[in-house]
Design a protein around this motif. Structure first.
Motif, PDB file in Angstrom:
ATOM      1  N   LEU A  67       0.835  -1.209   0.000  1.00 18.11           N
ATOM      2  CA  LEU A  67       0.000   0.000   0.000  1.00 18.11           C
ATOM      3  C   LEU A  67       0.870   1.260   0.000  1.00 18.11           C
ATOM      4  N   LYS A  68       1.980   1.224   0.728  1.00 15.85           N
ATOM      5  CA  LYS A  68       2.902   2.362   0.737  1.00 15.85           C
ATOM      6  C   LYS A  68       3.484   2.581  -0.653  1.00 15.85           C
ATOM      7  N   PHE A  69       3.892   1.482  -1.328  1.00 18.11           N
ATOM      8  CA  PHE A  69       4.421   1.593  -2.684  1.00 18.11           C
ATOM      9  C   PHE A  69       3.380   2.206  -3.616  1.00 18.11           C
ATOM     10  N   LEU A  70       2.149   1.718  -3.552  1.00 14.97           N
ATOM     11  CA  LEU A  70       1.088   2.250  -4.420  1.00 14.97           C
ATOM     12  C   LEU A  70       0.851   3.736  -4.172  1.00 14.97           C
ATOM     13  N   SER A  71       0.960   4.164  -2.913  1.00 12.63           N
ATOM     14  CA  SER A  71       0.718   5.579  -2.590  1.00 12.63           C
ATOM     15  C   SER A  71       1.785   6.492  -3.182  1.00 12.63           C
ATOM     16  N   MET A  72       2.943   5.938  -3.519  1.00 13.85           N
ATOM     17  CA  MET A  72       4.026   6.735  -4.100  1.00 13.85           C
ATOM     18  C   MET A  72       3.881   6.894  -5.616  1.00 13.85           C
ATOM     19  N   LEU A  73       2.977   6.127  -6.230  1.00 12.52           N
ATOM     20  CA  LEU A  73       2.820   6.160  -7.683  1.00 12.52           C
ATOM     21  C   LEU A  73       1.803   7.202  -8.118  1.00 12.52           C
ATOM     22  N   LYS A  74       2.159   7.908  -9.172  1.00 10.90           N
ATOM     23  CA  LYS A  74       1.230   8.843  -9.801  1.00 10.90           C
ATOM     24  C   LYS A  74       0.590   8.175 -11.021  1.00 10.90           C
ATOM     25  N   ASP A  75       1.418   7.538 -11.859  1.00 16.52           N
ATOM     26  CA  ASP A  75       0.933   6.871 -13.077  1.00 16.52           C
ATOM     27  C   ASP A  75       1.732   5.608 -13.343  1.00 16.52           C
ATOM     28  N   VAL A  76       1.061   4.625 -13.918  1.00 20.48           N
ATOM     29  CA  VAL A  76       1.729   3.429 -14.442  1.00 20.48           C
ATOM     30  C   VAL A  76       1.519   3.462 -15.945  1.00 20.48           C
ATOM     31  N   HIS A  77       2.616   3.507 -16.689  1.00 20.88           N
ATOM     32  CA  HIS A  77       2.552   3.654 -18.144  1.00 20.88           C
ATOM     33  C   HIS A  77       2.620   2.323 -18.879  1.00 20.88           C
ATOM     34  N   GLY A  78       3.052   1.293 -18.195  1.00 20.17           N
ATOM     35  CA  GLY A  78       3.138  -0.031 -18.811  1.00 20.17           C
ATOM     36  C   GLY A  78       3.876  -0.980 -17.892  1.00 20.17           C
ATOM     37  N   ALA A  79       3.729  -2.272 -18.172  1.00 17.77           N
ATOM     38  CA  ALA A  79       4.395  -3.307 -17.385  1.00 17.77           C
ATOM     39  C   ALA A  79       4.367  -4.590 -18.186  1.00 17.77           C
ATOM     40  N   GLY A  80       5.293  -5.483 -17.878  1.00 17.76           N
ATOM     41  CA  GLY A  80       5.298  -6.751 -18.576  1.00 17.76           C
ATOM     42  C   GLY A  80       6.286  -7.737 -17.999  1.00 17.76           C
ATOM     43  N   ILE A  81       6.195  -8.950 -18.486  1.00 17.52           N
ATOM     44  CA  ILE A  81       7.100 -10.020 -18.096  1.00 17.52           C
ATOM     45  C   ILE A  81       8.110 -10.201 -19.222  1.00 17.52           C
ATOM     46  N   THR A  82       9.378 -10.167 -18.877  1.00 15.59           N
ATOM     47  CA  THR A  82      10.457 -10.372 -19.837  1.00 15.59           C
ATOM     48  C   THR A  82      10.721 -11.867 -20.011  1.00 15.59           C
TER      49      THR A  82
ATOM     50  N   ILE B  77       8.685 -23.584  -7.313  1.00 14.70           N
ATOM     51  CA  ILE B  77       9.469 -22.352  -7.458  1.00 14.70           C
ATOM     52  C   ILE B  77       9.201 -21.735  -8.827  1.00 14.70           C
ATOM     53  N   VAL B  78       8.949 -20.417  -8.840  1.00 18.49           N
ATOM     54  CA  VAL B  78       8.776 -19.675 -10.096  1.00 18.49           C
ATOM     55  C   VAL B  78       9.703 -18.468 -10.052  1.00 18.49           C
ATOM     56  N   LEU B  79      10.412 -18.240 -11.169  1.00 20.65           N
ATOM     57  CA  LEU B  79      11.302 -17.088 -11.308  1.00 20.65           C
ATOM     58  C   LEU B  79      10.754 -16.213 -12.422  1.00 20.65           C
ATOM     59  N   ILE B  80      10.573 -14.926 -12.141  1.00 15.52           N
ATOM     60  CA  ILE B  80       9.986 -14.002 -13.104  1.00 15.52           C
ATOM     61  C   ILE B  80      10.863 -12.766 -13.232  1.00 15.52           C
ATOM     62  N   GLU B  81      11.199 -12.422 -14.460  1.00 12.18           N
ATOM     63  CA  GLU B  81      11.857 -11.155 -14.741  1.00 12.18           C
ATOM     64  C   GLU B  81      10.785 -10.242 -15.311  1.00 12.18           C
ATOM     65  N   ASN B  82      10.559  -9.091 -14.666  1.00 13.23           N
ATOM     66  CA  ASN B  82       9.515  -8.189 -15.158  1.00 13.23           C
ATOM     67  C   ASN B  82       9.935  -6.731 -15.047  1.00 13.23           C
ATOM     68  N   TRP B  83       9.108  -5.869 -15.585  1.00  7.77           N
ATOM     69  CA  TRP B  83       9.386  -4.434 -15.602  1.00  7.77           C
ATOM     70  C   TRP B  83       8.085  -3.660 -15.427  1.00  7.77           C
ATOM     71  N   MET B  84       8.236  -2.423 -14.950  1.00  6.50           N
ATOM     72  CA  MET B  84       7.125  -1.472 -14.858  1.00  6.50           C
ATOM     73  C   MET B  84       7.659  -0.092 -15.209  1.00  6.50           C
ATOM     74  N   ASP B  85       6.920   0.630 -16.028  1.00  9.65           N
ATOM     75  CA  ASP B  85       7.238   2.013 -16.378  1.00  9.65           C
ATOM     76  C   ASP B  85       6.295   2.880 -15.564  1.00  9.65           C
ATOM     77  N   VAL B  86       6.823   3.614 -14.583  1.00  7.17           N
ATOM     78  CA  VAL B  86       5.984   4.366 -13.648  1.00  7.17           C
ATOM     79  C   VAL B  86       6.453   5.804 -13.494  1.00  7.17           C
ATOM     80  N   THR B  87       5.523   6.644 -13.093  1.00  2.00           N
ATOM     81  CA  THR B  87       5.843   7.993 -12.650  1.00  2.00           C
ATOM     82  C   THR B  87       5.460   8.076 -11.183  1.00  2.00           C
ATOM     83  N   PHE B  88       6.418   8.528 -10.369  1.00  3.49           N
ATOM     84  CA  PHE B  88       6.167   8.689  -8.940  1.00  3.49           C
ATOM     85  C   PHE B  88       5.487  10.034  -8.678  1.00  3.49           C
TER      86      PHE B  88
END
Length: 117
Positions: free
Chosen positions: A52-67, A77-88
């Motif tokens: 919830l603290k992390f979400l409160s720091m975000l202004k916009d999420v522009h995209g996200a995905g799994i690499t 066990i699951v290993l995931i490489e991912n990304w998020m393009d955000v504006t704080f």
């Protein structure tokens, strides 16, 4: 459903803007989560507060995905490489990249560790 499929379903909900709903559905009450270089957070309540603290720091999420994603189904066990393009909230826009290692117990993640740059 395989553990890999469960993890993909979790991430699809997160990427659809449903992070907290996904958290409630997929994380075990006794989950232990850890960011690289930080102490472990133990229990769903402590981790819910962190998310919830992390979400409160975000202004916009522009995209996200799994690499990439891989799983060891026998050991849950699951290993995931991912990304998020955000504006704080401060206006700083960044592309966050991380690898998470999830340990599943049935339908829930019991342990997750994050490695990011």
């Amino acid at each position: 459903m395989t553990f890999k499929e469960k993890s993909l379903a979790l991430h699809n909900r997160i990427f659809a803007g449903q992070l907290m709903d996904a958290f409630e559905q997929y994380y075990h009450p006794d989950v232990v989560m850890q960011e690289m270089g930080e102490p472990e957070r133990v229990g769903k309540d402590a981790n819910r507060e962190y998310e919830l603290k992390f979400l409160s720091m975000l202004k916009d999420v522009h995209g996200a995905g799994i690499t990439s994603i891989a799983s060891d189904e026998e050991n849950g066990i699951v290993l995931i490489e991912n990304w998020m393009d955000v504006t704080f909230q401060d206006g700083n826009r960044v592309k966050l990249e991380q690898v998470s290692v999830q340990q599943w117990q049935g339908d829930h993640i019991i342990r997750e560790r994050f490695y990011h740059r």
